[in-house]
Design a protein around this motif. Structure first.
Motif, PDB file in Angstrom:
ATOM      1  N   ALA A 110      78.025   5.517  97.140  1.00 34.50           N
ATOM      2  CA  ALA A 110      78.535   4.410  95.742  1.00 34.50           C
ATOM      3  C   ALA A 110      78.273   5.290  94.521  1.00 34.50           C
ATOM      4  N   VAL A 111      78.556   5.832  93.750  1.00 37.58           N
ATOM      5  CA  VAL A 111      78.643   6.509  92.681  1.00 37.58           C
ATOM      6  C   VAL A 111      78.491   5.715  91.225  1.00 37.58           C
ATOM      7  N   CYS A 112      76.824   6.239  90.127  1.00 42.91           N
ATOM      8  CA  CYS A 112      77.765   5.201  89.232  1.00 42.91           C
ATOM      9  C   CYS A 112      77.566   6.263  88.143  1.00 42.91           C
ATOM     10  N   GLU A 113      78.443   6.301  87.109  1.00 41.89           N
ATOM     11  CA  GLU A 113      77.847   6.874  85.457  1.00 41.89           C
ATOM     12  C   GLU A 113      77.511   6.091  84.263  1.00 41.89           C
ATOM     13  N   TRP A 114      76.786   6.917  83.360  1.00 42.11           N
ATOM     14  CA  TRP A 114      77.245   5.973  82.047  1.00 42.11           C
ATOM     15  C   TRP A 114      77.388   7.271  80.878  1.00 42.11           C
ATOM     16  N   GLY A 115      77.730   7.033  80.016  1.00 42.87           N
ATOM     17  CA  GLY A 115      77.962   7.849  79.501  1.00 42.87           C
ATOM     18  C   GLY A 115      79.264   8.846  79.292  1.00 42.87           C
ATOM     19  N   ALA A 116      79.700   9.556  78.274  1.00 46.40           N
ATOM     20  CA  ALA A 116      80.289  10.240  78.327  1.00 46.40           C
ATOM     21  C   ALA A 116      80.903  11.027  79.406  1.00 46.40           C
ATOM     22  N   PRO A 117      82.179  11.562  79.812  1.00 46.56           N
ATOM     23  CA  PRO A 117      82.655  11.845  81.457  1.00 46.56           C
ATOM     24  C   PRO A 117      82.301  13.741  80.564  1.00 46.56           C
ATOM     25  N   ASP A 118      82.198  13.661  79.437  1.00 53.42           N
ATOM     26  CA  ASP A 118      82.472  15.410  79.438  1.00 53.42           C
ATOM     27  C   ASP A 118      80.967  15.062  79.015  1.00 53.42           C
ATOM     28  N   GLY A 119      80.771  14.755  78.845  1.00 52.36           N
ATOM     29  CA  GLY A 119      78.679  15.274  78.466  1.00 52.36           C
ATOM     30  C   GLY A 119      77.654  16.018  79.609  1.00 52.36           C
ATOM     31  N   PRO A 120      76.880  16.811  78.964  1.00 53.78           N
ATOM     32  CA  PRO A 120      76.215  17.275  79.985  1.00 53.78           C
ATOM     33  C   PRO A 120      75.488  16.294  81.155  1.00 53.78           C
TER      34      PRO A 120
END
Length: 79
Positions: A34-44
């Motif tokens: 499982a992978v979780c992401e927060w923030g803009a997809p194009d951010g560093p």
């Protein structure tokens, strides 16, 4: 014996805690991670790694803060 109903309103959440913006699975040699992401997809990208017996949801409090600062925060569940 039956378990009593749990009132979800009784759980305390930390102010500012937020579940990930995106969640997906990565296949690693037949193991789904499982992978979780927060923030803009194009951010560093900024990778957060949790310790043993923990999970990516541990970062629900400060990952949103990092995302608001412009980072694409990525955490995954270790096996």
């Amino acid at each position: 014996m039956t378990s009593p109903a749990v009132d979800a309103s009784s759980f305390v959440s930390h102010p500012g805690a937020r579940r990930p913006s995106r969640h997906h699975w990565v296949d690693s040699y037949g193991v789904h991670i499982a992978v979780c992401e927060w923030g803009a997809p194009d951010g560093p990208p900024l990778f957060l790694v949790h310790g043993g017996s923990d999970f990516a949801g541990t970062f629900d409090v400060f990952a949103p803060m990092l995302a608001e600062a412009g980072w694409r925060v990525i955490a995954w569940d270790h096996r």
